[in-house]
Design a protein around this motif. Structure first.
Motif, PDB file in Angstrom:
ATOM      1  N   LEU A 294       0.846  -1.190   0.000  1.00 50.27           N
ATOM      2  CA  LEU A 294       0.000   0.000   0.000  1.00 50.27           C
ATOM      3  C   LEU A 294       0.880   1.240   0.000  1.00 50.27           C
ATOM      4  CD1 LEU A 294      -2.619  -1.021   2.736  1.00 50.27           C
ATOM      5  CD2 LEU A 294      -2.901  -1.137   0.242  1.00 50.27           C
ATOM      6  N   PRO A 295       0.484   2.278  -0.729  1.00 51.10           N
ATOM      7  CA  PRO A 295       1.234   3.529  -0.641  1.00 51.10           C
ATOM      8  C   PRO A 295       1.119   4.094   0.764  1.00 51.10           C
ATOM      9  CG  PRO A 295      -0.828   3.861  -1.823  1.00 51.10           C
ATOM     10  CD  PRO A 295      -0.694   2.387  -1.613  1.00 51.10           C
ATOM     11  N   PRO A 296       2.069   4.910   1.185  1.00 55.13           N
ATOM     12  CA  PRO A 296       2.085   5.387   2.577  1.00 55.13           C
ATOM     13  C   PRO A 296       0.789   6.019   3.041  1.00 55.13           C
ATOM     14  CG  PRO A 296       4.159   5.908   1.508  1.00 55.13           C
ATOM     15  CD  PRO A 296       3.274   5.342   0.434  1.00 55.13           C
ATOM     16  N   PHE A 297       0.095   6.733   2.166  1.00 57.22           N
ATOM     17  CA  PHE A 297      -1.109   7.427   2.622  1.00 57.22           C
ATOM     18  C   PHE A 297      -2.267   6.466   2.902  1.00 57.22           C
ATOM     19  CE2 PHE A 297      -2.219   7.164  -1.850  1.00 57.22           C
ATOM     20  CZ  PHE A 297      -3.605   7.135  -1.871  1.00 57.22           C
ATOM     21  N   LEU A 298      -2.155   5.206   2.469  1.00 58.40           N
ATOM     22  CA  LEU A 298      -3.193   4.211   2.748  1.00 58.40           C
ATOM     23  C   LEU A 298      -2.778   3.220   3.832  1.00 58.40           C
ATOM     24  CD1 LEU A 298      -4.503   3.298  -0.832  1.00 58.40           C
ATOM     25  CD2 LEU A 298      -5.681   4.634   0.921  1.00 58.40           C
ATOM     26  N   GLU A 299      -1.533   3.276   4.265  1.00 56.88           N
ATOM     27  CA  GLU A 299      -1.012   2.262   5.196  1.00 56.88           C
ATOM     28  C   GLU A 299      -1.804   2.223   6.494  1.00 56.88           C
ATOM     29  OE1 GLU A 299       0.711  -0.936   6.125  1.00 56.88           O
ATOM     30  OE2 GLU A 299       1.448   0.034   4.289  1.00 56.88           O
ATOM     31  N   GLU A 300      -2.243   3.363   6.997  1.00 55.92           N
ATOM     32  CA  GLU A 300      -2.975   3.380   8.270  1.00 55.92           C
ATOM     33  C   GLU A 300      -4.347   2.718   8.153  1.00 55.92           C
ATOM     34  OE1 GLU A 300      -4.940   7.860   7.927  1.00 55.92           O
ATOM     35  OE2 GLU A 300      -3.190   7.531   9.212  1.00 55.92           O
ATOM     36  N   ARG A 301      -4.804   2.492   6.912  1.00 56.20           N
ATOM     37  CA  ARG A 301      -6.098   1.833   6.685  1.00 56.20           C
ATOM     38  C   ARG A 301      -5.925   0.363   6.293  1.00 56.20           C
ATOM     39  NH1 ARG A 301      -9.248   5.266   2.330  1.00 56.20           N
ATOM     40  NH2 ARG A 301     -10.757   3.583   2.706  1.00 56.20           N
ATOM     41  N   ARG A 302      -4.735  -0.187   6.502  1.00 55.05           N
ATOM     42  CA  ARG A 302      -4.437  -1.542   6.020  1.00 55.05           C
ATOM     43  C   ARG A 302      -5.451  -2.571   6.516  1.00 55.05           C
ATOM     44  NH1 ARG A 302      -0.555  -4.814   3.807  1.00 55.05           N
ATOM     45  NH2 ARG A 302       0.785  -3.022   3.348  1.00 55.05           N
ATOM     46  N   ALA A 303      -5.768  -2.596   7.796  1.00 57.02           N
ATOM     47  CA  ALA A 303      -6.680  -3.611   8.327  1.00 57.02           C
ATOM     48  C   ALA A 303      -8.048  -3.518   7.656  1.00 57.02           C
ATOM     49  CB  ALA A 303      -6.812  -3.453   9.840  1.00 57.02           C
ATOM     50  N   GLU A 304      -8.546  -2.306   7.503  1.00 59.46           N
ATOM     51  CA  GLU A 304      -9.843  -2.088   6.847  1.00 59.46           C
ATOM     52  C   GLU A 304      -9.805  -2.554   5.397  1.00 59.46           C
ATOM     53  OE1 GLU A 304     -12.025   1.732   4.792  1.00 59.46           O
ATOM     54  OE2 GLU A 304     -10.603   2.076   6.445  1.00 59.46           O
ATOM     55  N   ILE A 305      -8.723  -2.197   4.683  1.00 56.10           N
ATOM     56  CA  ILE A 305      -8.603  -2.544   3.259  1.00 56.10           C
ATOM     57  C   ILE A 305      -8.479  -4.048   3.075  1.00 56.10           C
ATOM     58  CG2 ILE A 305      -7.046  -2.380   1.267  1.00 56.10           C
ATOM     59  CD1 ILE A 305      -6.479   0.542   2.215  1.00 56.10           C
ATOM     60  N   GLU A 306      -7.618  -4.700   3.862  1.00 51.42           N
ATOM     61  CA  GLU A 306      -7.426  -6.141   3.725  1.00 51.42           C
ATOM     62  C   GLU A 306      -8.703  -6.914   4.033  1.00 51.42           C
ATOM     63  OE1 GLU A 306      -4.062  -7.036   6.195  1.00 51.42           O
ATOM     64  OE2 GLU A 306      -2.673  -6.863   4.495  1.00 51.42           O
ATOM     65  N   ALA A 307      -9.519  -6.411   4.954  1.00 53.29           N
ATOM     66  CA  ALA A 307     -10.756  -7.106   5.332  1.00 53.29           C
ATOM     67  C   ALA A 307     -11.758  -7.158   4.179  1.00 53.29           C
ATOM     68  CB  ALA A 307     -11.372  -6.409   6.538  1.00 53.29           C
ATOM     69  N   LYS A 308     -11.648  -6.217   3.237  1.00 52.51           N
ATOM     70  CA  LYS A 308     -12.602  -6.149   2.139  1.00 52.51           C
ATOM     71  C   LYS A 308     -12.121  -6.872   0.886  1.00 52.51           C
ATOM     72  CE  LYS A 308     -14.532  -1.698   3.624  1.00 52.51           C
ATOM     73  NZ  LYS A 308     -14.717  -0.259   3.293  1.00 52.51           N
ATOM     74  N   LEU A 309     -10.880  -7.347   0.892  1.00 58.38           N
ATOM     75  CA  LEU A 309     -10.310  -7.995  -0.281  1.00 58.38           C
ATOM     76  C   LEU A 309     -10.358  -9.513  -0.133  1.00 58.38           C
ATOM     77  CD1 LEU A 309      -7.134  -5.760  -0.768  1.00 58.38           C
ATOM     78  CD2 LEU A 309      -9.253  -5.668  -2.123  1.00 58.38           C
ATOM     79  N   THR A 310     -10.661 -10.195  -1.230  1.00 59.24           N
ATOM     80  CA  THR A 310     -10.616 -11.653  -1.250  1.00 59.24           C
ATOM     81  C   THR A 310      -9.180 -12.097  -1.514  1.00 59.24           C
ATOM     82  OG1 THR A 310     -12.874 -11.751  -2.121  1.00 59.24           O
ATOM     83  CG2 THR A 310     -11.497 -13.736  -2.373  1.00 59.24           C
ATOM     84  N   PRO A 311      -8.611 -12.927  -0.668  1.00 55.54           N
ATOM     85  CA  PRO A 311      -7.213 -13.348  -0.907  1.00 55.54           C
ATOM     86  C   PRO A 311      -7.035 -13.971  -2.287  1.00 55.54           C
ATOM     87  CG  PRO A 311      -7.949 -14.008   1.282  1.00 55.54           C
ATOM     88  CD  PRO A 311      -9.163 -13.499   0.556  1.00 55.54           C
ATOM     89  N   ILE A 312      -5.907 -13.660  -2.922  1.00 54.72           N
ATOM     90  CA  ILE A 312      -5.618 -14.194  -4.260  1.00 54.72           C
ATOM     91  C   ILE A 312      -4.826 -15.480  -4.143  1.00 54.72           C
ATOM     92  CG2 ILE A 312      -4.433 -13.771  -6.438  1.00 54.72           C
ATOM     93  CD1 ILE A 312      -4.991 -10.823  -6.093  1.00 54.72           C
ATOM     94  N   ASP A 313      -3.797 -15.513  -3.315  1.00 52.63           N
ATOM     95  CA  ASP A 313      -3.011 -16.719  -3.120  1.00 52.63           C
ATOM     96  C   ASP A 313      -2.345 -16.684  -1.748  1.00 52.63           C
ATOM     97  OD1 ASP A 313      -0.979 -14.801  -3.488  1.00 52.63           O
ATOM     98  OD2 ASP A 313      -0.606 -15.429  -5.550  1.00 52.63           O
TER      99      ASP A 313
END
Length: 313
Positions: A294-313
């Motif tokens: 994630l670019p630095p400006f999104l890093e603080e939202r990592r947990a929120e972002i990862e929770a909405k993504l379906t794992p690829i591998d």
């Protein structure tokens, strides 16, 4: 003198990131060099495939949009993407490989004066393998030794990009008058332009076609990005685009490169992007594409972002 040294990347839409990931890595043998998110909408993946480091001119990128519909083909769209392979023998290799893996493809033919093999990805994106015939490629391109495809037949990078528009003249004049492309050939309905004379890694084929505009969907092309070397060059082109009367987004920092966006008169979306700092800005070469970056400006939202993504591998 300011020039365009070739394509930077091409960005497309996919409905299903895992299937897309499988095709471009395990069928085409490209490296996934960056697993990140759309910086304007971090709920969706943004995947990049390319060579060892995803060097400018090798990058195919995809935005995952699970709700996207089917593409309705038409005019005023980027309609084909060429990928360079080393030789005519390579095209024969790929034809056999596509037969074995049930990839939709045609016969070996000619395209823009070169040996070529048309094929489509599983979502109908139209692609062409083009014989580079031993010609030189940009110095920043570097092979990925862990590809599933043997070295002598691997995809090198992006070649000819085809754009279909209602007004050939409008797009042609932009390429030649503003960006300094050279006209290679011209007929009433088709023309070929090169940013680097004699080289297909900066080549654009324009086809003129009336009719309804393409309705974007899965397997459609979102935009073509062309290369500039640095920030000063990008500022020059921002001024040039504005002086021609187009509305520019202004320079946007994408962390891995800086860029600007504008639409030409037919509605084709162009991006102009810098070569650097590149995908190693937050990852070493060995680990490229493995983790979610994630670019630095999104890093603080990592947990929120990862929770909405379906794992690829």
């Amino acid at each position: 003198m300011h020039t365009i040294p070739g394509h930077h990347h091409v960005s497309m839409l996919t409905k299903h990131a895992p299937s897309n990931n499988h095709f471009y890595q395990n069928v085409l043998g490209l490296r996934r060099v960056k697993k990140t998110v759309n910086q304007d909408d971090p709920s969706m993946y943004h995947l990049f495939y390319g060579d060892l480091t995803g060097g400018a001119g090798t990058e195919l990128s995809f935005f995952e949009m699970p709700m996207v519909g089917k593409t309705v083909r038409g005019t005023n769209a980027i309609t084909r993407i060429g990928l360079l392979v080393p030789s005519l023998e390579s095209l024969t290799f790929w034809k056999k490989r596509f037969e074995q893996l049930n990839v939709h493809h045609g016969d070996i033919t000619k395209y823009a004066g070169r040996d070529a093999l048309h094929f489509e990805d599983p979502e109908g994106l139209r692609l062409i393998l083009i014989n580079n015939n031993g010609e030189g490629v940009p110095s920043n391109w570097a092979p990925w030794d862990e590809s599933v495809v043997e070295e002598k037949h691997r995809i090198l990078g992006i070649g000819t990009v085809e754009i279909t528009v209602r007004s050939l003249d409008k797009l042609a004049n932009l390429l030649t008058d503003t960006f300094g492309y050279t006209e290679v050939s011209r007929s009433e309905q088709e023309a070929i332009y090169q940013s680097v004379p004699g080289k297909s890694f900066g080549e654009i084929v324009i086809k003129q076609e009336d009719g309804s505009p393409e309705k974007p969907g899965r397997g459609s092309v979102h935009h073509l990005a062309i290369r500039v070397s640095n920030d000063d060059e990008l500022q020059y082109w921002d001024d040039a685009v504005r002086n021609r009367g187009f509305r520019s987004t202004g320079i946007v920092d994408r962390f891995y490169f800086k860029s600007l966006y504008f639409r030409e008169s037919n509605g084709i979306l162009f991006e102009i992007a810098t070569d650097g700092p590149g995908f190693t800005a937050d990852s070493n070469v060995e680990e490229l594409g493995k983790a979610l970056d994630l670019p630095p400006f999104l890093e603080e939202r990592r947990a929120e972002i990862e929770a909405k993504l379906t794992p690829i591998d």
